[in-house]
Design a protein around this motif. Structure first.
Motif, PDB file in Angstrom:
ATOM      1  N   LYS A 130      75.165 -17.174 104.182  1.00  0.00           N
ATOM      2  CA  LYS A 130      76.503 -16.651 103.907  1.00  0.00           C
ATOM      3  C   LYS A 130      76.960 -17.024 102.504  1.00  0.00           C
ATOM      4  CE  LYS A 130      77.818 -16.843 108.781  1.00  0.00           C
ATOM      5  NZ  LYS A 130      78.792 -17.329 109.785  1.00  0.00           N
ATOM      6  N   VAL A 131      76.153 -16.625 101.536  1.00  0.00           N
ATOM      7  CA  VAL A 131      76.371 -17.070 100.166  1.00  0.00           C
ATOM      8  C   VAL A 131      77.369 -16.203  99.414  1.00  0.00           C
ATOM      9  CG1 VAL A 131      74.494 -15.719  99.183  1.00  0.00           C
ATOM     10  CG2 VAL A 131      75.116 -17.874  98.136  1.00  0.00           C
ATOM     11  N   GLY A 132      77.700 -15.011  99.907  1.00  0.00           N
ATOM     12  CA  GLY A 132      78.655 -14.161  99.213  1.00  0.00           C
ATOM     13  C   GLY A 132      78.015 -13.371  98.091  1.00  0.00           C
ATOM     14  N   TRP A 183      66.830 -15.866  94.585  1.00  0.00           N
ATOM     15  CA  TRP A 183      67.248 -14.494  94.857  1.00  0.00           C
ATOM     16  C   TRP A 183      68.079 -14.444  96.128  1.00  0.00           C
ATOM     17  CZ3 TRP A 183      65.075 -11.885  99.234  1.00  0.00           C
ATOM     18  CH2 TRP A 183      64.049 -12.588  99.876  1.00  0.00           C
ATOM     19  N   LYS A 184      68.858 -13.387  96.218  1.00  0.00           N
ATOM     20  CA  LYS A 184      69.727 -13.170  97.367  1.00  0.00           C
ATOM     21  C   LYS A 184      69.192 -12.023  98.210  1.00  0.00           C
ATOM     22  CE  LYS A 184      74.136 -14.709  95.403  1.00  0.00           C
ATOM     23  NZ  LYS A 184      75.520 -14.300  95.096  1.00  0.00           N
ATOM     24  N   ASP A 185      69.121 -12.278  99.498  1.00  0.00           N
ATOM     25  CA  ASP A 185      68.794 -11.221 100.451  1.00  0.00           C
ATOM     26  C   ASP A 185      70.115 -10.639 100.939  1.00  0.00           C
ATOM     27  OD1 ASP A 185      67.811  -9.525 102.323  1.00  0.00           O
ATOM     28  OD2 ASP A 185      66.881 -11.049 103.574  1.00  0.00           O
ATOM     29  N   LEU A 214      77.906  -5.719  98.052  1.00  0.00           N
ATOM     30  CA  LEU A 214      79.025  -5.515  98.967  1.00  0.00           C
ATOM     31  C   LEU A 214      78.750  -6.058 100.361  1.00  0.00           C
ATOM     32  CD1 LEU A 214      80.119  -1.898  97.952  1.00  0.00           C
ATOM     33  CD2 LEU A 214      80.976  -4.097  97.135  1.00  0.00           C
ATOM     34  N   SER A 215      77.586  -6.703 100.567  1.00  0.00           N
ATOM     35  CA  SER A 215      77.302  -7.262 101.889  1.00  0.00           C
ATOM     36  C   SER A 215      78.061  -8.548 102.144  1.00  0.00           C
ATOM     37  CB  SER A 215      75.798  -7.512 102.038  1.00  0.00           C
ATOM     38  OG  SER A 215      75.346  -8.436 101.071  1.00  0.00           O
ATOM     39  N   LEU A 244      70.658 -16.965 100.433  1.00  0.00           N
ATOM     40  CA  LEU A 244      70.073 -17.390  99.164  1.00  0.00           C
ATOM     41  C   LEU A 244      68.695 -17.976  99.428  1.00  0.00           C
ATOM     42  CD1 LEU A 244      70.682 -17.689  96.111  1.00  0.00           C
ATOM     43  CD2 LEU A 244      71.396 -20.037  96.618  1.00  0.00           C
ATOM     44  N   HIS A 245      67.687 -17.449  98.736  1.00  0.00           N
ATOM     45  CA  HIS A 245      66.307 -17.890  98.895  1.00  0.00           C
ATOM     46  C   HIS A 245      65.801 -18.481  97.578  1.00  0.00           C
ATOM     47  CE1 HIS A 245      65.197 -15.927 102.811  1.00  0.00           C
ATOM     48  NE2 HIS A 245      66.292 -15.242 102.514  1.00  0.00           N
ATOM     49  N   LEU A 246      64.938 -19.479  97.698  1.00  0.00           N
ATOM     50  CA  LEU A 246      64.195 -20.013  96.561  1.00  0.00           C
ATOM     51  C   LEU A 246      62.710 -19.841  96.859  1.00  0.00           C
ATOM     52  CD1 LEU A 246      64.184 -21.482  93.818  1.00  0.00           C
ATOM     53  CD2 LEU A 246      63.943 -23.615  95.098  1.00  0.00           C
TER      54      LEU A 246
END
Length: 742
Positions: free
Chosen positions: A362-364, A717-719, A723-724, A730-732
């Motif tokens: 839930k990183v926004g 990177w963000k999955d 607008l999600s 958030l992935h590393l």
């Protein structure tokens, strides 16, 4: 409950004496009146004889798991990805599909053998004819009909999900739920074919038909009991084990969790077999009134319970079970073996596979920057100056430090760079006195902050950070952006803002757009030195990163920025002191950007200077969303070639760019549904190879890239699309080989 695990809900005749064990008991009955009774008797029986009941599952499932796991690992090979401690395939090859199907068939067959053998042991205890584990396994292996029945059972269990999906797509959720319940009630009744085939000695189709007649008049109650005892109970147990192990971290956590889960998966088999056996042998049926309208309906026929005396006569019982200590030693050694082997493989990673960790849920939608702290500890810095700091290089554990919103309305945030001494510096625009009134109406300044293992310090650190630039127009937030780079002479910052001087292109006001190039000796920046003031003729693009900065080996700064017409402009300095900066507009097709199109917020530029002093610039194509690369033929980029790095795609984020240890460009971008690393084989990226790193599920979010001191790339990177919102993860992704093996 007695020694055989039979409670008050079961009416069972006394066991025959030891010397008459081969005689058939004439009044052996199992009577259970409700769902709780079925669960209590089945689970109680399995619990009291757990060590003996585990023998078939251990003997069959442990070798099967090791063989199938080794097969999948061998087929995946170097094309795998370790995601949160689990092995994944980046793409499905034909060989892998065949291997997965073969492994699935072998595992299902092994599970069928273990379950059937344990059912035979459970039935033997209930009927006074105990069957030793070895005898049960050999008897099941001589009757392959059991496997055909189990295939029917698996199909019955998988049918509800398939039928529900089809019905939901065709007629909505209500119809899907109704179809799922109907198929579930019908399918669970067919699972009784396993004990019917094993205990009653019937063939495949006869077992299915007999199971249907056995379940008549109590189908709903029986379905509830089997669902709770064979699916919900074991599922909750395994999920609880995973949850209990979740606080642990590191490689030991991966090995231990897999070992415990392997034990848990095997342990549930005796309890499933106990519930299934009790449900099949139960002789109690509720009294049902006759349907006057359809007296000849198949459902109105009387139930046909199994003949327990006949089953007891068929059982290959010996009257005793070997001492538990024999199986206890075997279970202790073999139970965790598959988990230990698999956990050791994914934790040690002998093939050097790329690893991926979900470091934040839930990183926004905020953009972020990736840097490395001392000790190869990654830190993700967001535009509000909150930071996610990893405890180690692999980021199996991390901590979030809160920040303070100091950026402009578009949340562009600032620019971050790692200095030669390992310090991470961040340059960000914000109010001179944050927290006093409207932050956007206050005097706006550019500050230089330090980020470390405790984050970026929050509001106190922001207020005390040195000011390196000021904006003359406090209201036009869209023109305040910054970028920075580290050189041998210190930190060079590119600060774009509004300044007070007449501009013929802006008849509505006395302000013009400028780019300040400022040098600081260190992060304290006690005496910022302005190298150049460059007047700009076009507004910056309303994107998440409209400006990027780098320097060549001689320390000459170069800035790339995207303007409101989607044109990439270059400001190149002639020396480290930048006495004569030159502005060049690249030959891209002009395309006016609509500031109300939120997808364009994913645009942006990045720049790097290889050892040949010919810069490379990456950007996102405004019209197609593809990642593209400009290779400048000269340092000032008066001539450049343009290359596409990925295919088109909506909402794809701007590519991220860095250099490997040899100075060749590395680009992280998206292509279709995958995160890709484009590894250039030369300085200009005329020859390149792409490596698929991961596959996103929710959408291609922001991405950043850096290279560790060991030369291994790291991709943040963000999955999740812009607008999600809070659905992004958030992935590393960390490569264990230079250039990710490209």
């Amino acid at each position: 409950m007695d020694a055989d695990g039979l409670g008050a809900d079961a009416d069972v005749a006394q066991s025959p004496p030891q010397d008459a064990v081969h005689e058939v008991p004439l009044q052996r009955r199992v009577l259970v009146s409700n769902v709780v009774g079925v669960l209590r008797l089945g689970y109680g029986l399995a619990g009291r004889h757990l060590l003996s009941f585990l023998a078939p599952a251990v003997v069959v499932l442990v070798p099967v798991s090791v063989i199938c796991g080794g097969l999948i690992i061998a087929v995946v090979g170097h094309r795998g990805l370790i995601v949160n401690g689990d092995l994944h395939a980046v793409s499905m090859s034909p060989g892998l599909v065949v291997a997965v199907i073969a492994a699935l068939v072998v595992v299902v067959t092994g599970y069928a053998m273990a379950l059937a053998a344990t059912v035979m042991m459970s039935g033997g205890l209930l009927l006074g004819r105990p069957v030793p584990p070895g005898v049960a396994v050999r008897a099941v292996c001589r009757r392959p009909v059991t496997f055909a029945v189990f295939v029917v059972m698996v199909g019955a269990l998988g049918a509800p999900a398939l039928a529900a999906g089809v019905a939901v797509a065709a007629a909505g959720v209500a119809a899907g739920a109704g179809v799922a319940v109907f198929v579930l009630v019908s399918g669970w009744s067919l699972t009784l074919g396993v004990p019917v085939a094993v205990l009653d000695g019937r063939g495949a189709w006869q077992s299915v038909n007999r199971a249907w007649s056995v379940s008549r008049q109590r189908r709903t109650r029986q379905t509830i009991a089997l669902t709770l005892g064979m699916l919900v109970g074991p599922g909750l147990f395994v999920a609880g084990v995973r949850w209990a192990m979740s606080p642990l971290g590191g490689a030991a956590h991966i090995v231990l969790v897999n070992a415990v889960i392997a034990i848990a998966v095997v342990i549930v088999v005796p309890f499933q077999a106990g519930v299934l056996t009790v449900a099949a042998l139960n002789q109690e049926y509720p009294a049902a009134p006759l349907n006057q309208w359809y007296p000849d309906s198949p459902e109105e026929k009387p139930a046909e319970p199994l003949d327990l005396a006949h089953i007891a006569e068929l059982l290959p019982g010996t009257g005793s079970i070997p001492p538990r200590t024999r199986w206890a030693a075997l279970c202790l050694v073999l139970l965790p073996l598959p988990g230990l082997l698999y956990g050791g493989y994914v934790s040690r990673n002998p093939l050097g596979l790329t690893t991926d960790h979900a470091v934040m849920e839930k990183v926004g939608g905020l953009p972020m920057a990736l840097q490395l702290l001392p000790g190869q500890r990654p830190i993700a810095i967001f535009s509000d100056l909150s930071a996610r700091v990893c405890a180690g290089p692999g980021c199996t554990d991390s901590r979030l430090y809160s920040g303070v919103h100091v950026g402009d309305r578009r949340d562009r945030g600032g620019s971050a760079v790692t200095l030669p001494d390992g310090t991470v510096a961040v340059a960000v625009w914000g109010p001179q006195h944050p927290g006093k009134g409207d932050d956007h109406a206050l005097p706006q300044v550019l500050r230089l902050l330090r980020c470390d293992t405790s984050g970026c310090g929050g509001r106190p650190a922001t207020q005390n950070a040195p000011v390196v630039a000021r904006s003359d127009n406090d209201h036009l937030a869209s023109s305040r952006v910054a970028a920075m780079t580290a050189t041998r002479g210190g930190i060079v910052i590119a600060a774009m803002s509004e300044t007070r001087y007449p501009d013929p292109n802006r008849p509505g006001g006395p302000f013009g757009l400028r780019m300040q190039l400022i040098r600081c000796a260190d992060i304290r920046c006690t005496t910022p030195h302005t190298l150049a003031n460059v007047r700009l003729s076009a507004d910056p693009s309303p994107t998440s990163r409209p400006i990027a900065m780098a320097a060549d080996q001689q320390g000459r700064p170069i800035v790339a920025y995207e303007d409101a017409d989607a044109i990439v402009n270059v400001i190149a300095c002639d020396s480290a002191e930048c006495r004569h900066p030159k502005v060049t507009q690249t030959s891209l097709e002009r395309h006016r950007i609509d500031p109300l199109n939120y997808e364009l917020y994913m645009n942006g530029v990045d720049i790097a200077v290889p050892p040949d002093d010919r810069p490379v610039i990456t950007y996102r194509d405004t019209r197609t969303g593809a990642a593209r690369l400009l290779h400048c033929r000269t340092f000032d980029c008066t001539q450049a070639s343009n290359t596409a790095l990925s295919g088109p795609g909506r909402w794809q984020s701007r590519p991220a760019l860095t250099l490997d240890r040899d100075g060749r460009p590395l680009i992280a971008t998206y292509d279709r549904d995958r995160l890709m690393l484009v590894a250039c084989q030369d300085f200009g990226c005329d020859h390149r190879r792409g490596v698929a790193l991961a596959k996103f599920e929710n959408g291609p979010g922001f991405v950043d890239l850096t290279v560790g001191r060991d030369g291994h790339p790291l991709v943040l990177w963000k999955d999740g699309r812009l607008l999600s919102g809070s659905n992004s993860t958030l992935h590393l992704t960390t490569c264990t080989r230079p250039r990710c093996g490209a």
